[in-house]
Motif scaffolding. Structure first.
Motif, short mmCIF file in Angstrom:
data_model
loop_
_atom_site.label_atom_id
_atom_site.label_comp_id
_atom_site.label_asym_id
_atom_site.label_seq_id
_atom_site.Cartn_x
_atom_site.Cartn_y
_atom_site.Cartn_z
N PRO A 111 0.79 -1.23 0.00
CA PRO A 111 0.00 0.00 0.00
C PRO A 111 0.83 1.29 0.00
O PRO A 111 0.40 2.30 -0.53
N THR A 112 2.02 1.25 0.58
CA THR A 112 2.84 2.47 0.64
C THR A 112 3.81 2.60 -0.54
O THR A 112 4.57 3.56 -0.60
N ALA A 113 3.78 1.66 -1.48
CA ALA A 113 4.74 1.64 -2.59
C ALA A 113 4.73 2.92 -3.41
O ALA A 113 5.79 3.41 -3.80
N GLY A 114 3.57 3.48 -3.67
CA GLY A 114 3.51 4.72 -4.45
C GLY A 114 4.26 5.85 -3.77
O GLY A 114 4.93 6.66 -4.43
N PRO B 11 1.78 9.89 -7.07
CA PRO B 11 2.02 8.44 -7.13
C PRO B 11 1.43 7.70 -5.93
O PRO B 11 0.98 6.55 -6.06
N GLY B 12 1.42 8.34 -4.76
CA GLY B 12 0.88 7.67 -3.58
C GLY B 12 -0.59 7.37 -3.69
O GLY B 12 -1.04 6.24 -3.46
N HIS C 194 -5.26 3.83 -5.54
CA HIS C 194 -6.43 3.74 -6.42
C HIS C 194 -6.30 2.58 -7.42
O HIS C 194 -7.20 1.75 -7.53
N LEU C 195 -5.18 2.52 -8.11
CA LEU C 195 -5.02 1.54 -9.19
C LEU C 195 -4.67 0.14 -8.70
O LEU C 195 -5.21 -0.84 -9.20
N PHE D 55 -4.90 -1.10 -5.50
CA PHE D 55 -5.67 -1.66 -4.39
C PHE D 55 -7.17 -1.46 -4.54
O PHE D 55 -7.93 -1.76 -3.63
N GLY D 56 -7.57 -0.94 -5.69
CA GLY D 56 -8.98 -0.87 -6.00
C GLY D 56 -9.79 0.14 -5.20
O GLY D 56 -11.01 0.10 -5.23
N LEU D 57 -9.12 1.04 -4.48
CA LEU D 57 -9.87 2.09 -3.79
C LEU D 57 -10.40 3.07 -4.84
O LEU D 57 -9.69 3.41 -5.78
N ASP D 58 -11.65 3.50 -4.66
CA ASP D 58 -12.10 4.52 -5.59
C ASP D 58 -11.29 5.78 -5.31
O ASP D 58 -10.67 5.92 -4.26
N LEU D 59 -11.28 6.71 -6.25
CA LEU D 59 -10.39 7.86 -6.15
C LEU D 59 -10.63 8.67 -4.88
O LEU D 59 -9.67 9.09 -4.21
N SER D 60 -11.87 8.88 -4.50
CA SER D 60 -12.14 9.68 -3.29
C SER D 60 -11.65 8.95 -2.04
O SER D 60 -11.13 9.58 -1.12
N ALA D 61 -11.78 7.63 -2.01
CA ALA D 61 -11.27 6.86 -0.87
C ALA D 61 -9.74 6.88 -0.83
O ALA D 61 -9.14 6.95 0.24
N ALA D 62 -9.12 6.82 -2.00
CA ALA D 62 -7.66 6.88 -2.07
C ALA D 62 -7.14 8.23 -1.60
O ALA D 62 -6.15 8.31 -0.86
N VAL D 63 -7.82 9.31 -1.98
CA VAL D 63 -7.44 10.65 -1.53
C VAL D 63 -7.66 10.76 -0.02
O VAL D 63 -6.81 11.31 0.71
N ALA D 64 -8.78 10.22 0.46
CA ALA D 64 -9.07 10.28 1.90
C ALA D 64 -8.05 9.49 2.71
O ALA D 64 -7.70 9.90 3.83
N ALA D 65 -7.56 8.39 2.18
CA ALA D 65 -6.60 7.55 2.91
C ALA D 65 -5.16 7.99 2.71
O ALA D 65 -4.35 7.87 3.62
N GLY D 66 -4.85 8.50 1.52
CA GLY D 66 -3.45 8.76 1.19
C GLY D 66 -3.03 10.20 1.08
O GLY D 66 -1.85 10.47 0.86
#
Length: 187
Positions: free
Chosen positions: A92-95, A136-137, A142-143, A145-156
């Motif tokens: 998950p932290t690779a980006g 990239p994070g 998003h790409l 781990f399949g999180l939708d973009l808003s969830a990826a922004v909220a988490a990352g």
């Protein structure tokens, strides 16, 4: 000219190797100062990457971060929480981890081009690459781990914005102080 160049003068291969080693060790130590969060912990890694970029310059900073990633992949406990292993470079932290290489390079590039003088320029040289690290994070979350973009922004991204602003300010003040001390020592 970067702070390391100004302080050390001509850098031999040995000096550069020692800078890479000391920078990667410092980055590993700063990574241990963390607030555990899921899926991405909050740590002082970005402060370390910024300081390395501002003081080492583009190429040496990127090489230092690559050395840090290699140390972690090889099993040294340098990643957040004392973690190690190559699986972090695809987890998950690779980006963010791979983005640190570009962040270090861009920060150093900006410092080499005059953004290392004065607090506002140093803050800009810190903040621009720190903001771009979210690309990239968040994209990886998003790409891969399949999180939708808003969830990826909220988490990352969102939880890290205030802390990153503070870390950019700390880096700017620290490097400005380094330049001031270097100037005073040369008088």
């Amino acid at each position: 000219m970067t702070l390391a160049q100004a302080a050390l003068g001509h850098r031999s291969f040995t000096t550069q190797a020692l800078l890479v080693l000391s920078g990667s060790v410092a980055l590993g130590l700063l990574s241990q100062v963390e607030v555990p969060m899921v899926p991405v912990p909050m740590s002082l890694q970005t402060l370390g990457v910024t300081l390395i970029g501002l003081t080492f310059g583009a190429r040496l900073a990127a090489l230092t971060v690559l050395a840090y990633l290699a140390q972690g992949a090889a099993g040294l406990p340098v990643f957040s929480g004392g973690d190690a292993g190559a699986h972090h470079l695809v987890g998950p932290t690779a980006g963010f981890l791979w983005g640190f290489v570009a962040m270090a390079w861009l920060t150093g590039w900006l410092a080499e081009r005059g953004f290392d003088g004065g607090l506002l320029r140093l803050f800009a040289a810190s903040a621009i690459p720190a903001a771009l690290l979210y690309v990239p994070g968040v994209a990886w979350l998003h790409l891969a781990f399949g999180l939708d973009l808003s969830a990826a922004v909220a988490a990352g991204a969102l939880p890290f914005l205030p802390g990153d602003a503070v870390k950019c300010a700390i880096a700017a003040v620290t490097v400005a102080g380094g330049w001031k001390a270097l100037g005073a020592a040369r008088r």
